[in-house]
Structure formats: C-alpha cells, structure tokens
Design a protein around this motif. Structure first.
Motif, PDB file in Angstrom:
ATOM      1  N   GLU A 155       8.461  21.714  16.808  1.00 18.04           N
ATOM      2  CA  GLU A 155       9.474  22.559  17.449  1.00 18.04           C
ATOM      3  C   GLU A 155       8.966  23.992  17.589  1.00 18.04           C
ATOM      4  N   LEU A 156       8.343  24.510  16.535  1.00 18.42           N
ATOM      5  CA  LEU A 156       7.780  25.855  16.597  1.00 18.42           C
ATOM      6  C   LEU A 156       6.718  25.943  17.677  1.00 18.42           C
ATOM      7  N   GLY A 157       5.931  24.884  17.824  1.00 18.44           N
ATOM      8  CA  GLY A 157       4.869  24.880  18.825  1.00 18.44           C
ATOM      9  C   GLY A 157       5.365  25.050  20.247  1.00 18.44           C
ATOM     10  N   LEU A 158       6.602  24.647  20.513  1.00 19.64           N
ATOM     11  CA  LEU A 158       7.139  24.770  21.875  1.00 19.64           C
ATOM     12  C   LEU A 158       7.618  26.190  22.190  1.00 19.64           C
ATOM     13  N   THR A 159       7.655  27.049  21.192  1.00 19.99           N
ATOM     14  CA  THR A 159       8.108  28.415  21.414  1.00 19.99           C
ATOM     15  C   THR A 159       6.924  29.330  21.706  1.00 19.99           C
ATOM     16  N   ASN A 160       7.221  30.492  22.255  1.00 20.26           N
ATOM     17  CA  ASN A 160       6.186  31.516  22.422  1.00 20.26           C
ATOM     18  C   ASN A 160       5.848  32.100  21.050  1.00 20.26           C
ATOM     19  N   PRO A 161       4.600  32.444  20.780  1.00 19.52           N
ATOM     20  CA  PRO A 161       3.473  32.528  21.708  1.00 19.52           C
ATOM     21  C   PRO A 161       2.635  31.265  21.783  1.00 19.52           C
ATOM     22  N   TYR A 162       3.044  30.168  21.134  1.00 19.23           N
ATOM     23  CA  TYR A 162       2.195  28.972  21.070  1.00 19.23           C
ATOM     24  C   TYR A 162       2.277  28.168  22.361  1.00 19.23           C
ATOM     25  N   SER A 163       3.482  27.817  22.766  1.00 19.24           N
ATOM     26  CA  SER A 163       3.724  27.070  24.007  1.00 19.24           C
ATOM     27  C   SER A 163       2.798  25.854  24.115  1.00 19.24           C
ATOM     28  N   ASP A 193       1.034  30.054  10.713  1.00 19.02           N
ATOM     29  CA  ASP A 193       2.301  30.780  10.837  1.00 19.02           C
ATOM     30  C   ASP A 193       3.466  29.977  10.260  1.00 19.02           C
ATOM     31  N   TYR A 194       3.474  28.672  10.496  1.00 16.35           N
ATOM     32  CA  TYR A 194       4.586  27.870   9.984  1.00 16.35           C
ATOM     33  C   TYR A 194       4.640  27.912   8.461  1.00 16.35           C
ATOM     34  N   PHE A 195       3.527  27.646   7.808  1.00 13.24           N
ATOM     35  CA  PHE A 195       3.555  27.608   6.339  1.00 13.24           C
ATOM     36  C   PHE A 195       3.709  28.998   5.725  1.00 13.24           C
ATOM     37  N   ALA A 196       3.237  30.038   6.428  1.00 14.86           N
ATOM     38  CA  ALA A 196       3.473  31.402   5.960  1.00 14.86           C
ATOM     39  C   ALA A 196       4.962  31.742   6.004  1.00 14.86           C
ATOM     40  N   THR A 253     -13.158  24.578  27.297  1.00  9.36           N
ATOM     41  CA  THR A 253     -12.245  25.720  27.136  1.00  9.36           C
ATOM     42  C   THR A 253     -10.855  25.260  26.695  1.00  9.36           C
ATOM     43  N   ASP A 254     -10.433  24.081  27.189  1.00 10.67           N
ATOM     44  CA  ASP A 254      -9.146  23.526  26.766  1.00 10.67           C
ATOM     45  C   ASP A 254      -9.184  23.130  25.296  1.00 10.67           C
ATOM     46  N   VAL A 255     -10.301  22.551  24.878  1.00 10.67           N
ATOM     47  CA  VAL A 255     -10.458  22.172  23.471  1.00 10.67           C
ATOM     48  C   VAL A 255     -10.306  23.393  22.573  1.00 10.67           C
ATOM     49  N   GLU A 256     -10.916  24.493  22.966  1.00 11.33           N
ATOM     50  CA  GLU A 256     -10.835  25.712  22.167  1.00 11.33           C
ATOM     51  C   GLU A 256      -9.407  26.238  22.130  1.00 11.33           C
ATOM     52  N   THR A 257      -8.723  26.180  23.267  1.00 11.14           N
ATOM     53  CA  THR A 257      -7.323  26.593  23.314  1.00 11.14           C
ATOM     54  C   THR A 257      -6.470  25.745  22.376  1.00 11.14           C
ATOM     55  N   ILE A 258      -6.665  24.442  22.418  1.00 10.66           N
ATOM     56  CA  ILE A 258      -5.902  23.536  21.564  1.00 10.66           C
ATOM     57  C   ILE A 258      -6.156  23.830  20.093  1.00 10.66           C
ATOM     58  N   ALA A 259      -7.420  23.904  19.714  1.00 14.65           N
ATOM     59  CA  ALA A 259      -7.772  24.062  18.300  1.00 14.65           C
ATOM     60  C   ALA A 259      -7.304  25.399  17.743  1.00 14.65           C
ATOM     61  N   THR A 260      -7.492  26.466  18.492  1.00 16.47           N
ATOM     62  CA  THR A 260      -7.099  27.784  17.982  1.00 16.47           C
ATOM     63  C   THR A 260      -5.586  27.938  17.944  1.00 16.47           C
ATOM     64  N   THR A 261      -4.889  27.344  18.911  1.00 12.52           N
ATOM     65  CA  THR A 261      -3.428  27.414  18.910  1.00 12.52           C
ATOM     66  C   THR A 261      -2.844  26.621  17.747  1.00 12.52           C
ATOM     67  N   ILE A 262      -3.382  25.448  17.492  1.00  8.34           N
ATOM     68  CA  ILE A 262      -2.895  24.635  16.376  1.00  8.34           C
ATOM     69  C   ILE A 262      -3.197  25.317  15.052  1.00  8.34           C
ATOM     70  N   GLN A 263      -4.351  25.959  14.951  1.00  7.92           N
ATOM     71  CA  GLN A 263      -4.661  26.730  13.740  1.00  7.92           C
ATOM     72  C   GLN A 263      -3.607  27.806  13.502  1.00  7.92           C
ATOM     73  N   ARG A 264      -3.292  28.570  14.541  1.00  8.65           N
ATOM     74  CA  ARG A 264      -2.316  29.659  14.416  1.00  8.65           C
ATOM     75  C   ARG A 264      -0.927  29.107  14.110  1.00  8.65           C
ATOM     76  N   LEU A 265      -0.595  27.988  14.747  1.00 14.03           N
ATOM     77  CA  LEU A 265       0.704  27.356  14.536  1.00 14.03           C
ATOM     78  C   LEU A 265       0.874  26.923  13.081  1.00 14.03           C
ATOM     79  N   ILE A 266      -0.131  26.280  12.516  1.00 14.98           N
ATOM     80  CA  ILE A 266      -0.059  25.808  11.130  1.00 14.98           C
ATOM     81  C   ILE A 266      -0.001  26.981  10.154  1.00 14.98           C
TER      82      ILE A 266
END
Length: 472
Positions: free
Chosen positions: A411-419, A463-466, A448-461
């Motif tokens: 659910e958090l992933g669907l919000t900005n800035p992750y989208s 931020d969520y646990f923080a 480039t898409d792979v990098e976008t996916i990996a870095t976004t998921i890193q930030r998402l995880i």
C-alpha cells in the motif's frame, strides 16, 4: 489508499474502511473504495488522480509484455472481424489451432496436445480430471487411482477442486468442510526455512523424495493419480525455486509407483523464470502441465493445460474423449491475444532478456535489500523474485499475520514518492504467519528499469520499517 490484497484479508488499520461504498461490484472487500485505473502504457498504469504507477509486479505476475501494446489490440480486433465465439462441441478455429501448436512446439515435442481454458484454477481442475481419466482409459484400466499428493502451503487455485489440491491455510480455512478428501500432502521444498543446517542440497532432495515415497506407500500407491507441485512457488511462498535435482527426484518417485507427475506453472511458467518452461531448468518433463498468467499477458483471460505423448496416446487408443468442457474454452479472442503475446515474446527474444535482466535484478536486490535487518531472504529466478520479511534476522521469526506487513508495504508503495506496485502475500512461514512481496516486472524491461525497481524497493523497505520503529 487501499490495496487489493491477494488473500482477500484486510488487516486492521491497513485500509480506510467504509460501509458507504456505492459500487455495484463484489470487490475483494465491500468496505473499500478501490482506486480506479483510467489508462496504461508500457510499464505504467495511470490512476484517476493522475498518479503513474510503475507496475513492478505485472499485477499478479501477469503483464509480461507491459500494458497497452497495440499489436495485441490489433490482433484482437482482427479476430473479432472473423468470429468472436466458437462452440467447441461443433467447431474449432484457426487461431486456437495455431496457439496450441505454438505451445506444443515450445516443449520440443515432449508434449502432444494443449487444452485452452480461462483461468489457472480451471486449468488445475482440467489437469485433475485428465489424470483420473488417463487411468480409466489405460489398458488394463486402473480405476482405484483417484487420489493426489500435493505439498504443504501450496496454492493451485480457488475453485473447490483446485483449492482442495492446494495447501494454503488461510485460503482454505472457510471452505474446509466442502473440500475434497482425496488429496494428501508432503513437505514443501523451501530451503530457507526447512533445510537443516548440516544438509547438502543432495541430502535435502533425498529426504524430500523419501518422504514422497513413504506417502505413496502410506495411502496405497495403486490409489494415486499424481503428485502435483509448482516448480517455483509463487503467491503462497514468494518465488521459492526448487533445489537442483528436486524435480527429477520427485518424478522418479512418481515413475516408481506408476503415478503421473503434474507441474503447475500458471505463475512461474511461460518464460517468467528465465526459461520458457520452468521444468527445463531441471530437465524434468511433466506428464501434465498447467500454464496461465503470462500466456496472454493480461490482454485476455486465458490459461491452459499441456498433456504429454504418454497421456494423449492412451486417450487416442481408448475412447478418444476427454469428459470435461467449458462454454468458453478455446475462446477465439483469448487465443488471438495469447498467440500475439507469444509471437512477440519469441520474435523479440524476450525469454533471453528475462534471463539477462533477472540476473541483474537478483544482484541489485541482494546488494540493496538483502542486508536490511527485517529482510530474511531474497530468492527467485528470471524476473520472478520474492523478498521475505522477518521480525528477527538471527532467528528468522516471522511477523504475525495480524500486522499485515506485506500488504502495508504494498500500500505504501502505491503512494508518492514510490509510485510502484509490488505483489504482497502472507502465510509465508507456516501457512498463517510470515510476509513477502513479489517483484515480477515485464519481460521487456531495460537495465535502467531494473535499477529503478531495485532502488525504489530499497527505499520503500527502509522507510516502512523506519516508520514502524518510530511509532513504537
């Protein structure tokens, strides 16, 4: 914003529940106002509030060539001008014949015929009936064979037959009194949680094969139609691949007892795991195989069953009749969409791209995500990757299901800035507790898409646990 969780369970506090929804749809929850998609293109879906969501899971590992491909639209439109429905009790269509030939040829001749249905659940139902009828058609027939052996915490569909085959605890719970009692279970192949510390892969495989052999003997080998498994477990466990040699070993046990070997590749097949069929990675050919999601890439509802020469030739020498059928089986529009999706995958060499980009995605997830204190395991194959979350990395203790960790992350992933959309599920550890997300992007992604996916998921995880730590 609400997320349609795969288990149709909505942990407390996860959604903005409302009893005032005016929708006429029987949604996965009647108390949720679901966001509406108004458009799509390539890797993105577009919501009515203007957000562009990177579809890093392809829905439920479905959108294998992305969204809005006009070549598939054109193929559908062209078929509509010919015939939109075929009553298969009387007729066939060129597009269905071509699709089935394409599927049979993809197995290099080891499968002989294909059967086209509308969903993975329907495919499993057909596989079960095909297996049973195989033993009735044999000479001499073996009518005592009516049982199946599947695996714990597996998932094979939501109809009563396919749900009976599966071992997903929470999806079965409300319907247990209605389910078939002809299915027994053996252990899953899940090295992260079940492999003993001192075991080698060979020893682990041998232990699981021995367990299957004992189960045949316990229930009576002459009563068993087939052993059923997903080569790479999708929604139930989060992209858990088989240990090398496992499929071959389990097939050998089936052969020993005269039973069929059925592989469910609805989620992991059709190129998703880096080879066209996941079983190719262990050179263990099934007698019957189900396939689905990436067959049509989401452009039409479609799934199928592949039957081996061994199975089909018994029918050909017998009655020649498969006593089963659906009004919309072999639907021409669905076949046209799937045929074009498969043409694009073949001609653009996308399965090779799955292998190449999958290797890169694996490396980047390991680099960026695996070391997080709440990430227990990163596993998968091709462009089919799972991240499992744990409370304690030293013990791999799972989060209780009541917390809804995976669904909140999604659910958090669907919000900005992750989208970004990922696919969540629970019950990973023991059928009830434990959480994972699945990353299964389109086959035609770039580095480039792979990098976008990996870095976004890193930030998402992170931020969520923080945020959870800050709450406590």
């Amino acid at each position: 914003m609400p997320f349609a969780c795969a288990d149709a369970r909505f942990p407390p506090g996860l959604f903005n529940m409302s009893s005032l929804s005016t929708s006429a749809v029987v949604h996965r929850s009647l108390k949720v106002d679901f966001p509406r998609i108004i458009g799509s293109k390539g890797n993105y879906v577009i919501l009515e509030d203007g957000r562009r969501i990177f579809d890093a899971s392809g829905g439920a590992a479905v959108a294998c060539i992305g969204h809005g491909d006009t070549r598939v639209h054109d193929a559908i439109a062209a078929q509509l001008k010919k015939i939109s429905y075929c009553s298969t009790i009387f007729y066939t269509t060129d597009v269905c014949e071509k699709l089935c030939r394409e599927l049979v040829d993809s197995t290099h001749g080891v499968m002989k015929r294909a059967y086209i249905v509308n969903s993975g659940s329907e495919a499993m139902e057909a596989a079960m009936k095909l297996a049973r009828q195989y033993y009735l058609e044999k000479v001499p027939p073996e009518p005592s064979r009516m049982r199946f052996i599947a695996r714990e915490h597996s998932y094979h569909g939501t109809t009563l037959g396919s749900l009976s085959m599966g071992g997903h605890v929470t999806r079965r719970a409300k319907f247990e009194p209605m389910l078939l009692d002809c299915v027994s279970r053996v252990s899953r192949c899940f090295p992260f949680r079940d492999k003993q510390g001192s075991e080698t892969d060979l020893q682990y495989v041998t232990r699981l094969a021995d367990e299957l052999d004992r189960e045949f003997q316990r229930i009576g080998a002459d009563t068993v139609c087939a052993f059923v498994a997903e080569p790479i477990v999708g929604a139930a466990l989060g992209c858990v691949p088989f240990v090398p040699g496992y499929l071959k070993a389990m097939k050998a046990v089936c052969d020993k007892h005269g039973a069929l070997f059925i592989l469910d590749e609805v989620m992991c097949g059709m190129g998703r795991s880096g080879t066209y069929h996941a079983w190719e990675q262990d050179d263990a050919v099934p007698d019957i195989q189900t396939l689905g999601k990436c067959l049509g890439g989401g452009y039409q509802p479609i799934a199928g069953v592949l039957a081996s020469k061994k199975v089909i030739e018994v029918f050909e020498k017998g009655t020649g009749v498969f006593v089963h059928g659906h009004t919309y089986q072999g639907h021409p529009i669905a076949c046209a969409a799937a045929l074009e999706v498969q043409r694009i995958i073949r001609e653009e060499n996308l399965v090779q791209n799955v292998s190449n980009m999958g290797g890169l995605l694996s490396a980047r997830l390991q680099d960026l995500v695996a070391s997080h204190p709440n990430v227990g395991n990163v596993r998968g194959s091709g462009l089919f990757w799972g991240v499992e979350f744990v409370m304690d990395k030293t013990t791999n203790k799972p989060f209780p299901s009541s917390l809804g960790v995976a669904f909140e992350i999604a659910e958090l992933g669907l919000t900005n800035p992750y989208s970004m959309a990922v696919y969540p599920s629970s019950g990973t550890a023991d059928g009830v507790n434990g959480d994972h997300i699945i990353i299964s992007p389109p086959y035609n992604i770039l580095a480039t898409d792979v990098e976008t996916i990996a870095t976004t998921i890193q930030r998402l995880i992170i931020d969520y646990f923080a945020s959870k730590k800050a709450e406590t």
